[in-house]
Each structure stands twice: as structure tokens, then as C-alpha cells.
Design an enzyme around this catalytic site. Sequence first.
Site, PDB file in Angstrom:
ATOM      1  N   CYS A   1      -3.637  11.049   0.980  1.00  8.53           N
ATOM      2  CA  CYS A   1      -3.067   9.625   0.855  1.00  8.53           C
ATOM      3  C   CYS A   1      -1.833  10.085   0.315  1.00  8.53           C
ATOM      4  CB  CYS A   1      -3.543   8.908  -0.296  1.00  8.53           C
ATOM      5  SG  CYS A   1      -5.473   8.655   0.041  1.00  8.53           S
TER       6      CYS A   1
ATOM      7  N   LYS B   1       0.827  -1.175  -0.026  1.00 11.21           N
ATOM      8  CA  LYS B   1       0.135  -0.122   0.169  1.00 11.21           C
ATOM      9  C   LYS B   1       0.981   1.322  -0.002  1.00 11.21           C
ATOM     10  CE  LYS B   1      -3.143   3.115   0.482  1.00 11.21           C
ATOM     11  NZ  LYS B   1      -4.328   3.145  -0.783  1.00 11.21           N
TER      12      LYS B   1
END
Length: 419
Positions: A266, A212
Amino acid sequence: MPEFQKVAVIGLGYIGLPTAALIASRGMRVVGIDTNASIVKTVASGAIHIAEPDLDGLVQKVVSNGSLTVTTEPEAADVFMIAVPTPIDSENRPDLSCVMAAVDHIVDLLAPGNLVILESTSPVGTTEKIAQRIVERRPDLSVGPPNGKASISVAYCPERVLPGRIISELVNNDRCIGGITTMCARRAQRFYKMFVRGACVATTARAAELVKLTENAYRDTNIAFANELSIICDHYDINVWEVIDLANRHPRVNVLRPGPGVGGHCIAIDPWFIIDAVPELARVMKTSREVNNRKTALIIERAVALIEDHPYANVACCGLAFKANVDDLRESPALEIASHLAEKYGPRIKIVEPNLRQLPPVLAKHGVEMMEIDQALHSCEIALLLVDHDEFKMAPLAERRHLDVIDTRGIWQDMPVRT
Ligand code: SAJ
């Protein structure tokens, strides 16, 4: 009897709410849990608190047919999915307090056979810490294969959906599923296959955590390359959009688009989860963060220089969101630039943001005004194009010709057509 009948989703934000609604629409009973009572009230009424295409209809449907209920207090379930924020603090260190609070919130409810899944972006090792925390507080349980004790499974499965396309990407994207043990991964895999059409690939929890972080650090680094190139092009007085367009005609080159910096919750944050853990190893990633932040500062400097040259000009700041066609202001470089200019020039700054109905307080307090794009182009002499919203792409050249423009997104270049 089906292995997973009831799912508790902890955190009803950009990821938790769409995921809860999707799972509920696939015949599982879902309880959404959020400590924010106003979010719970909104969702309980069948409404949503975030802007995301197709989410409102889905939530309305699953709330009204009773398959999704919401509450501030956790309930027993077969699967506990944690989707809470993992921000960074002022020193760019990950703050896992929401994750650990969520674990503490459910730990007394855990029963043998339960599956606990973390979806929040987290530093390598976080899922192991969760497993450890559970067995410390619940010595009657073990994680993985039974070892004389009742066993639960713990896994990490990062979300990887793009805001604006969340529902379709939740269903269609491949998922990477990391277990504390192989058995944990297999069980989580069986769970995700109930609502994901993409491949569900099993690995270890640590690898999945790094996957991720890799995805977002990779994108940050690629955008940093584009932003650095734009700074180099400015130095040579060469049009960066033309250079990228021509370089990308090479079959193995794909330079991304420069902009006013990198925003969102993010890409501007996740690389720090690696940099903070191994600073001496993550040199490209650290420099990329610095380049992307520097680009925002450079745009502010250029805008200030232009405004100082035009002491009576009004200035249109076109866009506040962190990227095109969303209303999300988190870490937005456009908002940072507009706030800086509003503080310095007050009512001379005009804001255009088609995705917001009202100005955020940080701008409103400086007496700046919000306008439609047509009105702003008409009444301003300077325009800063900060976000490539569709409404701005459609503004014809004839309406912009009189303006001094800083086009950070390359949509008002009106380059000659090459064939
Ligand atoms: N940006 C550029 N130039 C580009 C592309 C993007 O300046 O060529 C900027 C955008 O304007 C924005 C920022 O980067 O400020 C991030 O936008 P984005 O569209 O690249 O990504 P996000 O933040 O909306 O979503 C990302 C996605 N990650 C990747 O593409 C690797 C998404 O799949 C993740 O699920 C999401 O982060 C997340 O939640 O981690």
C-alpha cells in the site's frame, strides 16, 4: 424485504476474504468469487490462505453454516463488491486491468437496483470509468437516479484496515463512501451500516478516491521525514532514536520511526497513483518515495561495507517481512536487503524469520540457511536487524554483545533510561 440480501465479493485477498466473512457473519448471504482456483478450493474447505489473526475461525464458521460460498464464476447478487489488486507497473503507472476485468466479469449479471462498490485503491476517476464501462456494455441500465432506464448504483469505498488488525478495524474504523451520485452514496452508506460500527461518511466518488491515496501518501511522507532524519543523524554521528525520543517530547511533534525503507502493498505503491497523474504538483510525495527507496540502498551499502571489513564473518539477517509480526513479504525492504546480500555472499548469510516456515525461492537459490534467533546470534559475528518482530525485541543484550550490529529499527539500542 431487506434491500441487500445477497452480496458477491470479487477478489478473495487480504481485504476481500475478511470482508466477505464479516458480511456473511452478519446474516447476509455472501458468494466469494476469485479467478484463482486454488484460493477458492482452500476457502471452500473452511481454511484460509493468508495469515491474519481471528480470520481462520470466522471463515470456518461462515463456510460451515453455508452463509459464505466460494466459486470461480460470478453469480447474480444485490451488491457486487470489487476488491482486486491495483498494482503499479515497472514505470510506476497504475495497472487497473484486474478492476476492469472484474467489471467485465459481472456486467452481464447486473440487474436494476444492484449496487456496485469498488474497494480497491485506485486513481481519481476510476469509479466514473467503471460506471461508464457498465452503461456502454449495458445500454439498458443507467447509473444514479432513474432516467427513463432501469437504474443501478455505483460507489467507491476504500478499505483502510491495518494488516494484523483487519477484523477489528473492518468493524470499528470510520468509512468514507463516495457515490457517482448522491443516491449511489446513500445506498452504499445503508449497506456499510449493516456491518460497520464506525461512522460511514458520504461524499463523491472522486473525493473518496483521493482520500484513500491521501492517507497512504501522508504516511509515506511522514516516514520519509524520519528516514531522512536518520540519514542526517548518521552524517553528524548522532543517535537518531535519541533525537526522535527527545523531539517527540514537544507537544506538537510526532516523528515516526525510521527503518530500512517502506514496504507493503500500500504505502510504497499508492503515492504513485497521485504522482503519475499530476507529477508537476506532487513534488513532496515524489521526493518522499525517493527518500524511502534510497534508505534501502543505503542500508545495503552499509551492510556490504561492514561485511567486507569482516571477511570470515557470518551474517544474521533478522527479519524478512515488510513490518513487525506479519508474514507478508510484498515490497519488503528487508527481503530486498537480504536478497542482495545472499546473492553476493551466499551461505555466509543466515536468515531469521519467525513468521515463515520456509525460505522464499529468491533466497533459497543462493544456499542460505534459515535459523532460530538464538542459534543465529550464537553463530554469527554480524547482525542486521531488519524487522522489529517481538521475538527480536526479547533477545537479551548478553546474547548480542559480541555482535557488530546494524539496527535499522532501533530496538537493540539499549539506550540509558531517562526519567
Ligand atoms: N514504517 C516505518 N516507520 C513507521 C511506520 C511504518 O518505517 O514509523 C514502515 C513499515 O515498517 C512498513 C511500511 O512502513 O514497511 C508500512 O507499514 P504500516 O504499518 O505503516 O502500513 P501498512 O502498509 O501495513 O497499512 C497501511 C495503513 N495505512 C495508513 O496507516 C495510512 C492501513 O490503514 C491501510 O489500510 C493499508 O496501508 C492499505 O491497505 O492501504
